[in-house]
Design an enzyme around this catalytic site. Structure first.
Site, PDB file in Angstrom:
ATOM      1  N   ARG A 103     -27.304 -15.048 -40.929  1.00 29.79           N
ATOM      2  CA  ARG A 103     -27.918 -16.235 -40.007  1.00 29.79           C
ATOM      3  C   ARG A 103     -26.517 -17.121 -39.771  1.00 29.79           C
ATOM      4  NH1 ARG A 103     -27.992 -20.829 -43.139  1.00 29.79           N
ATOM      5  NH2 ARG A 103     -29.582 -21.869 -41.774  1.00 29.79           N
ATOM      6  N   PRO A 134     -25.032  -9.664 -62.346  1.00 30.98           N
ATOM      7  CA  PRO A 134     -25.170 -10.994 -63.257  1.00 30.98           C
ATOM      8  C   PRO A 134     -23.889 -11.448 -63.780  1.00 30.98           C
ATOM      9  CG  PRO A 134     -26.169  -9.325 -64.369  1.00 30.98           C
ATOM     10  CD  PRO A 134     -25.834  -8.578 -63.088  1.00 30.98           C
ATOM     11  N   ASP A 172     -27.176 -27.280 -42.672  1.00 31.03           N
ATOM     12  CA  ASP A 172     -27.865 -26.681 -43.829  1.00 31.03           C
ATOM     13  C   ASP A 172     -27.841 -27.590 -45.102  1.00 31.03           C
ATOM     14  OD1 ASP A 172     -28.802 -24.502 -42.643  1.00 31.03           O
ATOM     15  OD2 ASP A 172     -27.202 -23.098 -43.409  1.00 31.03           O
ATOM     16  N   GLU A 215     -27.387  -0.686 -66.384  1.00 31.34           N
ATOM     17  CA  GLU A 215     -26.224  -1.777 -67.076  1.00 31.34           C
ATOM     18  C   GLU A 215     -25.076  -1.674 -66.396  1.00 31.34           C
ATOM     19  OE1 GLU A 215     -28.892  -2.846 -69.332  1.00 31.34           O
ATOM     20  OE2 GLU A 215     -28.629  -0.696 -69.018  1.00 31.34           O
TER      21      GLU A 215
HETATM   22  N1  LIG Z   1     -28.670 -11.306 -61.466  1.00 34.70           N
HETATM   23  C1  LIG Z   1     -28.560 -10.242 -61.014  1.00 34.70           C
HETATM   24  N2  LIG Z   1     -29.024  -9.116 -61.955  1.00 34.70           N
HETATM   25  C2  LIG Z   1     -29.041  -7.761 -61.849  1.00 34.70           C
HETATM   26  C3  LIG Z   1     -28.200  -7.636 -60.666  1.00 34.70           C
HETATM   27  C4  LIG Z   1     -27.448  -8.281 -59.674  1.00 34.70           C
HETATM   28  C5  LIG Z   1     -27.610  -9.709 -59.999  1.00 34.70           C
HETATM   29  N3  LIG Z   1     -27.141 -10.692 -59.132  1.00 34.70           N
HETATM   30  O1  LIG Z   1     -27.253 -11.963 -59.442  1.00 34.70           O
HETATM   31  O2  LIG Z   1     -26.286 -10.142 -58.143  1.00 34.70           O
END
Ligand SMILES: Nc1ncccc1[N+](=O)[O-]
Length: 242
Positions: free
Chosen positions: A157, A88, A172, A115
């Site tokens: 794809r 994230p 797309d 984490e």
């Molecule tokens: N949003 C995410 N949350 C945990 C792991 C990986 C994530 N992501 O977006 O790659």
């Protein structure tokens, strides 16, 4: 293209072998290898994580296990690889990212849980190959596996031969910077709702204009940020109505 995924939940990646992607793998257009990170543990508990230095909640994945796993996976094929770490905290994964990666010979995905992975794994890998820490969206998943499914599908794809009709990859959403407009098929009328006349007119110019207007309208309504990001010359005079 060869794709490797290292994860503590190999079963999560089973969908890669379904449908479109399954056929691409059978056709040899893409090779997919999923590896269980625990294969590179040496203790009876197969520990892959430990408490974070500096304290704080949750656990961090151990560098030794990841180091051995990535060494082994990379050594399995001499093609140069790009390491992708879903997180994230990563840079946004976009269609342009998928298009860039579609040109790679190998992608190795490292799925972090808890984490995340000890930062030294990424730093050490970055000294010998391109590494991308990417996010598929601003929400927190439990691990990177779902993000890998998303990214592998978006990349695969685009590979020659994977899609039945390659043209659709160009048309797309996002490829021209706009969202795709509404689509219709038979029957002509369904529950009292009819297909827009222009689409049945056979007038290709009018159809193209109508489709672009609907794409502009939808983009202005749902993703004004995309409209604002368009290069100045991307909109012609007729577009400026939006
Ligand atoms: N949003 C995410 N949350 C945990 C792991 C990986 C994530 N992501 O977006 O790659």
């Amino acid at each position: 293209m060869r794709i490797d995924v290292v994860t503590i939940f190999p079963g999560y990646l089973a969908p890669l072998r379904e449908a479109l992607l399954g056929r691409a793998i059978e056709a040899g257009l893409v090779e997919v290898a999923v590896h269980d990170l625990r294969d590179w543990t040496h203790d009876v508990h197969q520990a892959v994580d430990d408490a974070p230095y500096g304290g704080g909640p949750g656990m961090v994945m151990k560098p030794q296990v990841w180091g051995e796993a990535l060494d082994a996976v990379l050594a399995a094929d001499e093609r140069p690889a790009r390491l992708v770490v879903p997180t994230p905290a990563g840079r946004p994964f976009r269609q342009s990212t998928a298009q860039a990666w579609a040109g790679e010979q190998r992608l190795v995905f490292a799925c972090g849980r808890y984490e995340g992975i000890d930062q030294r794994v990424v730093d050490e890998a970055a000294a010998r190959m391109p590494v991308d820490e990417v996010s598929i969206g601003d929400y927190v998943l439990v691990g990177g596996e779902v993000a890998v499914l998303v990214m592998v599908e978006a990349v695969a794809r685009l590979l020659p031969g994977v899609l039945g009709n390659p043209v659709s990859a160009e048309q797309d959403s996002f490829s021209d910077g706009l969202l795709e407009g509404p689509a219709y098929t038979r029957p002509l009328t369904w529950r009292g709702l009819s297909v827009p006349e222009v689409l049945r007119s056979g007038h290709h110019g009018a159809i193209a204009r109508w489709r672009r207007d609907r794409a502009l309208e939808r983009t202005a309504d749902r993703r004004p940020d995309l409209l604002a990001a368009l290069p100045a010359d991307a909109l012609d005079a007729a577009d400026r109505a939006f």
